[in-house]
Design a protein around this motif. Sequence first.
Motif, PDB file in Angstrom:
ATOM      1  N   ILE A 153       0.847  -1.204   0.000  1.00 41.24           N
ATOM      2  CA  ILE A 153       0.000   0.000   0.000  1.00 41.24           C
ATOM      3  C   ILE A 153       0.879   1.250   0.000  1.00 41.24           C
ATOM      4  CG2 ILE A 153      -1.623   1.363   1.388  1.00 41.24           C
ATOM      5  CD1 ILE A 153      -2.827  -1.398   2.278  1.00 41.24           C
ATOM      6  N   GLY A 154       1.922   1.234   0.832  1.00 37.19           N
ATOM      7  CA  GLY A 154       2.836   2.380   0.882  1.00 37.19           C
ATOM      8  C   GLY A 154       3.521   2.624  -0.444  1.00 37.19           C
ATOM      9  N   ALA A 155       3.929   1.565  -1.119  1.00 40.73           N
ATOM     10  CA  ALA A 155       4.582   1.718  -2.423  1.00 40.73           C
ATOM     11  C   ALA A 155       3.635   2.346  -3.438  1.00 40.73           C
ATOM     12  CB  ALA A 155       5.070   0.358  -2.917  1.00 40.73           C
ATOM     13  N   ILE A 156       2.405   1.903  -3.426  1.00 41.50           N
ATOM     14  CA  ILE A 156       1.406   2.465  -4.344  1.00 41.50           C
ATOM     15  C   ILE A 156       1.189   3.948  -4.035  1.00 41.50           C
ATOM     16  CG2 ILE A 156      -1.033   2.397  -5.009  1.00 41.50           C
ATOM     17  CD1 ILE A 156      -0.806  -0.721  -4.572  1.00 41.50           C
ATOM     18  N   LYS A 157       1.075   4.284  -2.755  1.00 44.19           N
ATOM     19  CA  LYS A 157       0.889   5.687  -2.367  1.00 44.19           C
ATOM     20  C   LYS A 157       2.090   6.530  -2.787  1.00 44.19           C
ATOM     21  CE  LYS A 157      -2.335   5.201   1.453  1.00 44.19           C
ATOM     22  NZ  LYS A 157      -3.327   6.194   1.052  1.00 44.19           N
ATOM     23  N   LEU A 158       3.304   6.016  -2.591  1.00 40.61           N
ATOM     24  CA  LEU A 158       4.495   6.756  -3.004  1.00 40.61           C
ATOM     25  C   LEU A 158       4.496   6.969  -4.514  1.00 40.61           C
ATOM     26  CD1 LEU A 158       7.359   5.149  -0.864  1.00 40.61           C
ATOM     27  CD2 LEU A 158       6.369   7.434  -0.622  1.00 40.61           C
ATOM     28  N   TYR A 159       4.180   5.921  -5.239  1.00 46.61           N
ATOM     29  CA  TYR A 159       4.171   6.038  -6.704  1.00 46.61           C
ATOM     30  C   TYR A 159       3.139   7.073  -7.165  1.00 46.61           C
ATOM     31  CZ  TYR A 159       3.854   4.995 -11.625  1.00 46.61           C
ATOM     32  OH  TYR A 159       3.841   5.120 -12.990  1.00 46.61           O
ATOM     33  N   LEU A 160       1.950   7.008  -6.584  1.00 47.18           N
ATOM     34  CA  LEU A 160       0.897   7.935  -6.998  1.00 47.18           C
ATOM     35  C   LEU A 160       1.210   9.382  -6.614  1.00 47.18           C
ATOM     36  CD1 LEU A 160      -2.269   5.787  -6.173  1.00 47.18           C
ATOM     37  CD2 LEU A 160      -1.246   6.237  -8.435  1.00 47.18           C
ATOM     38  N   ARG A 161       2.048   9.575  -5.615  1.00 52.45           N
ATOM     39  CA  ARG A 161       2.394  10.925  -5.154  1.00 52.45           C
ATOM     40  C   ARG A 161       3.808  11.342  -5.576  1.00 52.45           C
ATOM     41  NH1 ARG A 161      -1.204   8.450  -2.260  1.00 52.45           N
ATOM     42  NH2 ARG A 161      -2.888   9.548  -1.198  1.00 52.45           N
ATOM     43  N   ASP A 189       5.937  13.339   1.797  1.00 54.40           N
ATOM     44  CA  ASP A 189       6.421  12.918   3.117  1.00 54.40           C
ATOM     45  C   ASP A 189       5.356  12.162   3.907  1.00 54.40           C
ATOM     46  OD1 ASP A 189       8.979  13.811   2.765  1.00 54.40           O
ATOM     47  OD2 ASP A 189       8.731  15.645   3.950  1.00 54.40           O
ATOM     48  N   ARG A 190       4.098  12.586   3.781  1.00 53.21           N
ATOM     49  CA  ARG A 190       3.020  11.862   4.478  1.00 53.21           C
ATOM     50  C   ARG A 190       2.908  10.434   3.948  1.00 53.21           C
ATOM     51  NH1 ARG A 190       0.701  16.925   4.236  1.00 53.21           N
ATOM     52  NH2 ARG A 190      -0.495  16.456   2.363  1.00 53.21           N
ATOM     53  N   ALA A 191       3.086  10.258   2.670  1.00 53.51           N
ATOM     54  CA  ALA A 191       3.023   8.912   2.084  1.00 53.51           C
ATOM     55  C   ALA A 191       4.194   8.044   2.535  1.00 53.51           C
ATOM     56  CB  ALA A 191       2.988   9.010   0.556  1.00 53.51           C
ATOM     57  N   ARG A 192       5.332   8.668   2.826  1.00 46.23           N
ATOM     58  CA  ARG A 192       6.494   7.902   3.300  1.00 46.23           C
ATOM     59  C   ARG A 192       6.221   7.206   4.627  1.00 46.23           C
ATOM     60  NH1 ARG A 192      12.162  10.952   1.879  1.00 46.23           N
ATOM     61  NH2 ARG A 192      11.121  12.830   1.195  1.00 46.23           N
ATOM     62  N   GLY A 193       5.274   7.725   5.389  1.00 45.86           N
ATOM     63  CA  GLY A 193       4.936   7.122   6.681  1.00 45.86           C
ATOM     64  C   GLY A 193       4.588   5.643   6.557  1.00 45.86           C
ATOM     65  N   TRP A 194       3.955   5.273   5.465  1.00 47.40           N
ATOM     66  CA  TRP A 194       3.639   3.854   5.238  1.00 47.40           C
ATOM     67  C   TRP A 194       4.916   3.025   5.149  1.00 47.40           C
ATOM     68  CZ3 TRP A 194      -1.180   1.519   4.849  1.00 47.40           C
ATOM     69  CH2 TRP A 194      -2.265   2.380   4.935  1.00 47.40           C
ATOM     70  N   GLY A 195       5.894   3.553   4.456  1.00 50.75           N
ATOM     71  CA  GLY A 195       7.167   2.840   4.329  1.00 50.75           C
ATOM     72  C   GLY A 195       7.891   2.730   5.658  1.00 50.75           C
ATOM     73  N   TYR A 196       7.908   3.827   6.409  1.00 56.31           N
ATOM     74  CA  TYR A 196       8.556   3.780   7.722  1.00 56.31           C
ATOM     75  C   TYR A 196       7.865   2.760   8.627  1.00 56.31           C
ATOM     76  CZ  TYR A 196      10.770   8.174   6.271  1.00 56.31           C
ATOM     77  OH  TYR A 196      11.476   9.141   5.605  1.00 56.31           O
ATOM     78  N   THR A 197       6.532   2.708   8.542  1.00 60.01           N
ATOM     79  CA  THR A 197       5.781   1.737   9.339  1.00 60.01           C
ATOM     80  C   THR A 197       6.116   0.314   8.915  1.00 60.01           C
ATOM     81  OG1 THR A 197       3.984   3.333   9.651  1.00 60.01           O
ATOM     82  CG2 THR A 197       3.450   0.998  10.009  1.00 60.01           C
ATOM     83  N   ALA A 198       6.176   0.093   7.604  1.00 66.20           N
ATOM     84  CA  ALA A 198       6.511  -1.249   7.103  1.00 66.20           C
ATOM     85  C   ALA A 198       7.894  -1.669   7.572  1.00 66.20           C
ATOM     86  CB  ALA A 198       6.434  -1.269   5.581  1.00 66.20           C
ATOM     87  N   TYR A 199       8.882  -0.798   7.417  1.00 68.18           N
ATOM     88  CA  TYR A 199      10.239  -1.168   7.820  1.00 68.18           C
ATOM     89  C   TYR A 199      10.347  -1.354   9.330  1.00 68.18           C
ATOM     90  CZ  TYR A 199      11.483  -0.238   3.001  1.00 68.18           C
ATOM     91  OH  TYR A 199      11.544  -0.260   1.632  1.00 68.18           O
ATOM     92  N   ALA A 200       9.623  -0.560  10.113  1.00 66.29           N
ATOM     93  CA  ALA A 200       9.617  -0.763  11.571  1.00 66.29           C
ATOM     94  C   ALA A 200       9.043  -2.133  11.910  1.00 66.29           C
ATOM     95  CB  ALA A 200       8.824   0.347  12.258  1.00 66.29           C
ATOM     96  N   LEU A 201       7.956  -2.507  11.242  1.00 65.30           N
ATOM     97  CA  LEU A 201       7.378  -3.837  11.470  1.00 65.30           C
ATOM     98  C   LEU A 201       8.343  -4.918  11.001  1.00 65.30           C
ATOM     99  CD1 LEU A 201       5.083  -5.611  12.423  1.00 65.30           C
ATOM    100  CD2 LEU A 201       3.921  -5.180  10.234  1.00 65.30           C
ATOM    101  N   GLY A 202       9.020  -4.677   9.891  1.00 61.74           N
ATOM    102  CA  GLY A 202      10.030  -5.628   9.412  1.00 61.74           C
ATOM    103  C   GLY A 202      11.149  -5.823  10.426  1.00 61.74           C
ATOM    104  N   PHE A 203      11.609  -4.719  11.035  1.00 61.98           N
ATOM    105  CA  PHE A 203      12.614  -4.832  12.086  1.00 61.98           C
ATOM    106  C   PHE A 203      12.070  -5.634  13.266  1.00 61.98           C
ATOM    107  CE2 PHE A 203      14.659  -0.986  10.192  1.00 61.98           C
ATOM    108  CZ  PHE A 203      15.905  -1.537   9.985  1.00 61.98           C
TER     109      PHE A 203
END
Length: 171
Positions: A84-92, A101-115
Amino acid sequence: MKHPLRLLQAFTLFLAGLFGFFVFLGNLMDYDSNFQFVKHVLSMDTTFEGNALMWRAITTPWVWTVGYIGIIIAEGAFAAIAIIGAIKLYLRRDADVATYDRARGWGYTAYALGFAIWFIGFIIIGSEWFAMWQSSSWNGKETAMGIVTLWAGFAVLLAMNEPAREVEAKA
C-alpha cells in the motif's frame, strides 16, 4: 524523468512488500514445514547438548501454534503495509514535499514492522533467547540478519530527498 529517487523509493518498498507477501504465502501454503521451524526453535531441542539455557525452552504445542500464527499475521501485515505504501508513493511521486512525506509514513511503518519481525523476533528472541544460533538444522539467524540489513538500507533510502534543482528561467 522528474523524480527518479521517488520512483526508486516506491520500487524498493514494493519489492519489500512483495518479499513479505511471498513469505506470508509460503507460511500458509507450507504451514507444517515452517511450523516445525518454530517448534524446534522454541523447544530448543537441537541446541548444544547440556545447554545451561534449556530452562528457556517452551515445549507446549499451543504456544508454538500461537507464536507461529502471530508471525504469519505480522508478515502479512508487513506485506500489506509495504505494498500500500509503495502504491501511495508512486501515486504521489510528483506531489509537493509535504504530501510525499506523508506517504512515506507507510514505508517507515513497514520497515519498523520488518525490524520487529526479523530483528526482534528472529535475531533477538529466536537466536539469542532460544539459542537458535546453536542449531545446525533450525537456524535462521543469518537469513534474518540479511533481511534486516536490507530493510535498514531501504529505510535510509526512503528517508533521502532529491537534491534541490535550480528553477530554470522561462524565456
